[in-house]
Design an enzyme around this catalytic site. Structure first.
Site, PDB file in Angstrom:
ATOM      1  N   ASP A  92     -17.179  12.747   0.982  1.00  0.00           N
ATOM      2  CA  ASP A  92     -17.979  11.526   1.051  1.00  0.00           C
ATOM      3  C   ASP A  92     -18.191  11.013  -0.367  1.00  0.00           C
ATOM      4  OD1 ASP A  92     -19.804   9.516   1.347  1.00  0.00           O
ATOM      5  OD2 ASP A  92     -21.171  10.654   2.636  1.00  0.00           O
ATOM      6  N   MET A  93     -17.589   9.894  -0.694  1.00  0.00           N
ATOM      7  CA  MET A  93     -17.641   9.368  -2.056  1.00  0.00           C
ATOM      8  C   MET A  93     -19.038   8.891  -2.451  1.00  0.00           C
ATOM      9  SD  MET A  93     -14.818   9.952  -3.365  1.00  0.00           S
ATOM     10  CE  MET A  93     -13.258  10.600  -2.768  1.00  0.00           C
ATOM     11  N   HIS A 120     -10.372   3.644  -1.174  1.00  0.00           N
ATOM     12  CA  HIS A 120     -11.439   3.683  -0.158  1.00  0.00           C
ATOM     13  C   HIS A 120     -12.521   2.621  -0.424  1.00  0.00           C
ATOM     14  CE1 HIS A 120     -12.935   6.121  -3.506  1.00  0.00           C
ATOM     15  NE2 HIS A 120     -14.137   5.704  -3.141  1.00  0.00           N
ATOM     16  N   TYR A 183     -20.268  -6.146  -1.725  1.00  0.00           N
ATOM     17  CA  TYR A 183     -18.837  -5.820  -1.784  1.00  0.00           C
ATOM     18  C   TYR A 183     -18.175  -6.474  -2.993  1.00  0.00           C
ATOM     19  CZ  TYR A 183     -13.862  -5.917  -0.504  1.00  0.00           C
ATOM     20  OH  TYR A 183     -12.488  -5.803  -0.517  1.00  0.00           O
ATOM     21  N   LEU A 217      -6.392 -11.410   2.472  1.00  0.00           N
ATOM     22  CA  LEU A 217      -6.770 -10.873   3.790  1.00  0.00           C
ATOM     23  C   LEU A 217      -5.626 -10.050   4.396  1.00  0.00           C
ATOM     24  CD1 LEU A 217      -8.950 -10.821   6.003  1.00  0.00           C
ATOM     25  CD2 LEU A 217      -7.834 -12.823   7.019  1.00  0.00           C
ATOM     26  N   ASP A 219      -4.458  -7.285   7.631  1.00  0.00           N
ATOM     27  CA  ASP A 219      -4.814  -7.137   9.055  1.00  0.00           C
ATOM     28  C   ASP A 219      -5.328  -5.756   9.476  1.00  0.00           C
ATOM     29  OD1 ASP A 219      -2.560  -5.566   8.992  1.00  0.00           O
ATOM     30  OD2 ASP A 219      -1.435  -6.704  10.493  1.00  0.00           O
ATOM     31  N   THR A 220      -6.161  -5.102   8.642  1.00  0.00           N
ATOM     32  CA  THR A 220      -6.696  -3.798   9.060  1.00  0.00           C
ATOM     33  C   THR A 220      -7.801  -4.020  10.101  1.00  0.00           C
ATOM     34  OG1 THR A 220      -8.353  -3.776   7.286  1.00  0.00           O
ATOM     35  CG2 THR A 220      -6.221  -2.807   6.784  1.00  0.00           C
ATOM     36  N   SER A 222     -10.830  -2.977  10.227  1.00  0.00           N
ATOM     37  CA  SER A 222     -12.151  -3.288   9.679  1.00  0.00           C
ATOM     38  C   SER A 222     -12.221  -4.741   9.189  1.00  0.00           C
ATOM     39  CB  SER A 222     -12.542  -2.306   8.570  1.00  0.00           C
ATOM     40  OG  SER A 222     -11.715  -2.476   7.448  1.00  0.00           O
TER      41      SER A 222
HETATM   42  N1  LIG Z   1      -8.330  -5.448   4.593  1.00  0.00           N
HETATM   43  C1  LIG Z   1      -8.476  -6.497   3.792  1.00  0.00           C
HETATM   44  O1  LIG Z   1      -8.479  -7.656   4.226  1.00  0.00           O
HETATM   45  C2  LIG Z   1      -8.619  -6.288   2.300  1.00  0.00           C
HETATM   46  C3  LIG Z   1      -8.647  -7.421   1.471  1.00  0.00           C
HETATM   47  C4  LIG Z   1      -8.767  -7.250   0.089  1.00  0.00           C
HETATM   48  C5  LIG Z   1      -8.852  -5.963  -0.427  1.00  0.00           C
HETATM   49  N2  LIG Z   1      -8.835  -4.877   0.404  1.00  0.00           N
HETATM   50  C6  LIG Z   1      -8.990  -3.541  -0.190  1.00  0.00           C
HETATM   51  O2  LIG Z   1      -8.043  -2.630   0.352  1.00  0.00           O
HETATM   52  C7  LIG Z   1      -8.601  -1.319   0.387  1.00  0.00           C
HETATM   53  C8  LIG Z   1      -8.456  -0.743   1.782  1.00  0.00           C
HETATM   54  O3  LIG Z   1      -9.080  -1.606   2.715  1.00  0.00           O
HETATM   55  P1  LIG Z   1      -8.944  -1.372   4.293  1.00  0.00           P
HETATM   56  O4  LIG Z   1      -9.152  -2.673   4.958  1.00  0.00           O
HETATM   57  O5  LIG Z   1      -7.717  -0.590   4.569  1.00  0.00           O
HETATM   58  O6  LIG Z   1     -10.242  -0.447   4.552  1.00  0.00           O
HETATM   59  P2  LIG Z   1     -10.657   0.350   5.885  1.00  0.00           P
HETATM   60  O7  LIG Z   1      -9.617   0.171   6.940  1.00  0.00           O
HETATM   61  O8  LIG Z   1     -12.063  -0.035   6.197  1.00  0.00           O
HETATM   62  O9  LIG Z   1     -10.618   1.879   5.429  1.00  0.00           O
HETATM   63  C9  LIG Z   1     -11.580   2.372   4.559  1.00  0.00           C
HETATM   64  C10 LIG Z   1     -11.261   3.829   4.262  1.00  0.00           C
HETATM   65  O10 LIG Z   1     -12.267   4.347   3.383  1.00  0.00           O
HETATM   66  C11 LIG Z   1     -12.832   5.514   3.964  1.00  0.00           C
HETATM   67  N3  LIG Z   1     -14.255   5.608   3.603  1.00  0.00           N
HETATM   68  C12 LIG Z   1     -15.280   4.826   4.050  1.00  0.00           C
HETATM   69  N4  LIG Z   1     -16.447   5.248   3.522  1.00  0.00           N
HETATM   70  C13 LIG Z   1     -16.167   6.330   2.762  1.00  0.00           C
HETATM   71  C14 LIG Z   1     -16.965   7.230   1.998  1.00  0.00           C
HETATM   72  N5  LIG Z   1     -18.302   7.093   1.913  1.00  0.00           N
HETATM   73  N6  LIG Z   1     -16.345   8.245   1.346  1.00  0.00           N
HETATM   74  C15 LIG Z   1     -15.001   8.404   1.429  1.00  0.00           C
HETATM   75  N7  LIG Z   1     -14.209   7.593   2.135  1.00  0.00           N
HETATM   76  C16 LIG Z   1     -14.780   6.567   2.804  1.00  0.00           C
HETATM   77  C17 LIG Z   1     -12.612   5.354   5.463  1.00  0.00           C
HETATM   78  O11 LIG Z   1     -12.517   6.600   6.118  1.00  0.00           O
HETATM   79  P3  LIG Z   1     -13.750   7.425   6.756  1.00  0.00           P
HETATM   80  O12 LIG Z   1     -14.505   6.476   7.597  1.00  0.00           O
HETATM   81  O13 LIG Z   1     -13.032   8.507   7.513  1.00  0.00           O
HETATM   82  O14 LIG Z   1     -14.516   7.958   5.580  1.00  0.00           O
HETATM   83  C18 LIG Z   1     -11.238   4.698   5.506  1.00  0.00           C
HETATM   84  O15 LIG Z   1     -10.215   5.669   5.384  1.00  0.00           O
HETATM   85  C19 LIG Z   1     -10.059  -1.466  -0.079  1.00  0.00           C
HETATM   86  O16 LIG Z   1     -10.164  -1.150  -1.448  1.00  0.00           O
HETATM   87  C20 LIG Z   1     -10.339  -2.940   0.143  1.00  0.00           C
HETATM   88  O17 LIG Z   1     -11.355  -3.438  -0.713  1.00  0.00           O
HETATM   89  C21 LIG Z   1      -8.730  -5.010   1.751  1.00  0.00           C
END
Ligand SMILES: NC(=O)c1ccc[n+]([C@@H]2O[C@H](COP(=O)([O-])OP(=O)(O)OC[C@H]3O[C@@H](n4cnc5c(N)ncnc54)[C@H](OP(=O)(O)O)[C@@H]3O)[C@@H](O)[C@H]2O)c1
Ligand SMILES: *[C@@H]1O[C@H](CO)[C@@H](O)[C@H](O)[C@H]1NC(C)=O
Ligand SMILES: *[C@@H]1O[C@H](CO)[C@@H](O)[C@H](O)[C@H]1NC(C)=O
Length: 301
Positions: A92-93, A120, A183, A217, A219-220, A222
Site C-alpha cells: 500500500d503506497m 499507480h 489528482y 484519456l 479507456d481503463t 477507472s
Molecule cells: N486512464 C486515464 O484516462 C489516464 C489519463 C492520464 C493519465 N493516466 C495515468 O496512468 C496511470 C494508470 O492509470 P489507470 O487508469 O490505469 O489506473 P487504474 O486502472 O485506476 O489502476 C490503478 C492501479 O493503482 C493501484 N493502486 C491504487 N491505490 C493504491 C495504493 N494505495 N497503493 C498501491 N497501489 C495502489 C491499483 O491496484 P489496487 O487497487 O490493487 O491497489 C491499480 O493497480 C496513472 O498514473 C494515471 O494517472 C491515466
C-alpha cells in the site's frame, strides 16, 4: 503576437513535430528479453497492460499493487505469455515504509533492476474541491511521495545497470481542469520533481535516465467510470463529449515502455495532448472558455 501569427506558428510546429513523432527512435522489443522491471499499479488498467507487453518480450517482472489475489492472476498470465520470471508483492503506497520495501524486494528477486515503471494512483473523487485536506495529503503520499521514495531508493541499482525510471503522468499535470484538484496537484508535483531530477542526473553524468509520459484519456475501467460520473452530473457533456475518444490502455502501455527503452525524456500519448497543453498557454481565454463550457449546466448533486 497576433492571433494568426500564433496560429500559423503553431501549425508549422505541429507539422514538424508530427513528422518527428512518426519517425520516432527505433524500438525493438528484443532488447527487453531478460530485462529486470518493476511495475507499480499493475493489478489493473495501464499497469496491467504494461506487465503483459513486458511478458511477451520475455522480461523478468515484479508487479505490485494492494490486491495480492489479483496480482497473482496477473503473474500467472505473464508467465503464460512468456515472461522469464514474474513475481508479485502486495503493498500500500499510502504506508510510508512500503515504497522502499517494494524496491528492495524487486532488487533481491531480480538481482538488480533495469526499469522502474511508476504508474499507480489512488482513487480520488471527481467533484468540486470541498476542503478535504486529509484526502489530499493521503493522495500526495500515494501518487507523488511514494514515486519519489521509490526512485531515490532505486537510483544506485539503476546506476549499475544504466537503467531508467519511467513516470506515468497526465495532461492534468500540465493543465488545469475543474473537479480534479487533488489528482491534478499530485501530477503537477510529479512533473516538477522528475523534471528537476532529469536536469540533476544529466549534470552528474548519471547513467540513469528519467522518462515522463503525459497521457490523455485512456479507456481503463477507472477512467471510464469517471467519465460516466461526469456525464451524469453534467448532462450537457453528453452533447459535447459524444465523440470524445478514450485511447486503448494496451497502446498507451506500449508507448510508455517504448519511451523508457529509447530513453526519451518526455512523450505524449495520444500525440495531440502536446498541443492541448500548449494551446492553453497560447490562447488562455479561449481555452478557459472551452474548458468551463463542458460543465456549463448546474451540477445535479
Ligand atoms: N486512464 C486515464 O484516462 C489516464 C489519463 C492520464 C493519465 N493516466 C495515468 O496512468 C496511470 C494508470 O492509470 P489507470 O487508469 O490505469 O489506473 P487504474 O486502472 O485506476 O489502476 C490503478 C492501479 O493503482 C493501484 N493502486 C491504487 N491505490 C493504491 C495504493 N494505495 N497503493 C498501491 N497501489 C495502489 C491499483 O491496484 P489496487 O487497487 O490493487 O491497489 C491499480 O493497480 C496513472 O498514473 C494515471 O494517472 C491515466
Ligand atoms: C556509470 O556506469 C559506469 C560503468 O559502466 C560506472 O563506472 C560509473 O561509475 C557509473 N556512473 C555513476 C554516476 O555511478
Ligand atoms: C482575456 O480575458 C480577460 C478577462 O476576461 C480580459 O481582460 C483580457 O483582455 C482578455 N485577453 C485577450 C487577449 O482577449
Amino acid at each position: 503576437m497576433g492571433f494568426y501569427l500564433k496560429l500559423s506558428a503553431l501549425v508549422g510546429v505541429t507539422a514538424a513535430l508530427f513528422a518527428l513523432y512518426m519517425s520516432g527512435p527505433a524500438f525493438s522489443s528484443e532488447s527487453l528479453k531478460g530485462a529486470r522491471v518493476l511495475v507499480t499499479g499493475a493489478s489493473a488498467g495501464i499497469g496491467e497492460q504494461i506487465a503483459y507487453h513486458l511478458a511477451r518480450s520475455g522480461a523478468q517482472i515484479v508487479v505490485t499493487a494492494r490486491r495480492g489475489n489479483v496480482l497473482q492472476e496477473v503473474v500467472e498470465k505473464c508467465l503464460g505469455l512468456g515472461a522469464q520470471k514474474a513475481v508479485y508483492i502486495p503493498a500500500d503506497m499510502a504506508e510510508p515504509a512500503d515504497p522502499e520495501k517494494v524496491v528492495s524486494f524487486a532488487v533481491e528477486q531480480l538481482g538488480g533492476l533495469d526499469y522502474l515503471i511508476l504508474n499507480h494512483i489512488g482513487p480520488s473523487p471527481f467533484a468540486f474541491w470541498d476542503g478535504d485536506i486529509e484526502h489530499t495529503k493521503w493522495l500526495m503520499q500515494v501518487n507523488f511521495l511514494s514515486y519519489v521514495q521509490m526512485a531515490w531508493k532505486a537510483i544506485p541499482t539503476l546506476e549499475d545497470s544504466k537503467g531508467s525510471i519511467i513516470v506515468v503522468s497526465s495532461m492534468l499535470g500540465r493543465m488545469c481542469s475543474p473537479f480534479v484538484a487533488p489528482y491534478s496537484s499530485t501530477k503537477f508535483a510529479l512533473n516538477g520533481f522528475f523534471g528537476t531530477l532529469q536536469h540533476e542526473l544529466a549534470m552528474k553524468n548519471s547513467n540513469v535516465t528519467v522518462s515522463i509520459c503525459t497521457l490523455g484519456l485512456i479507456d481503463t475501467d477507472s477512467a471510464m467510470e469517471k467519465v460516466r460520473l461526469a456525464v451524469s452530473k453534467f448532462p450537457e457533456m453528453i452533447r459535447k463529449y459524444t465523440n470524445m475518444t478514450a485511447y486503448p490502455a494496451s497502446d498507451a502501455a506500449l508507448q510508455i515502455i517504448k519511451a523508457g527503452v529509447t530513453r526519451q525524456s518526455e512523450i505524449f500519448y495520444p500525440w495531440f495532448t502536446y498541443y492541448l497543453i500548449n494551446i492553453k498557454d497560447w490562447f488562455p481565454n479561449m481555452s478557459n472558455k472551452v474548458m468551463r463550457s463542458f460543465y456549463s449546466t448546474e451540477p445535479q448533486s
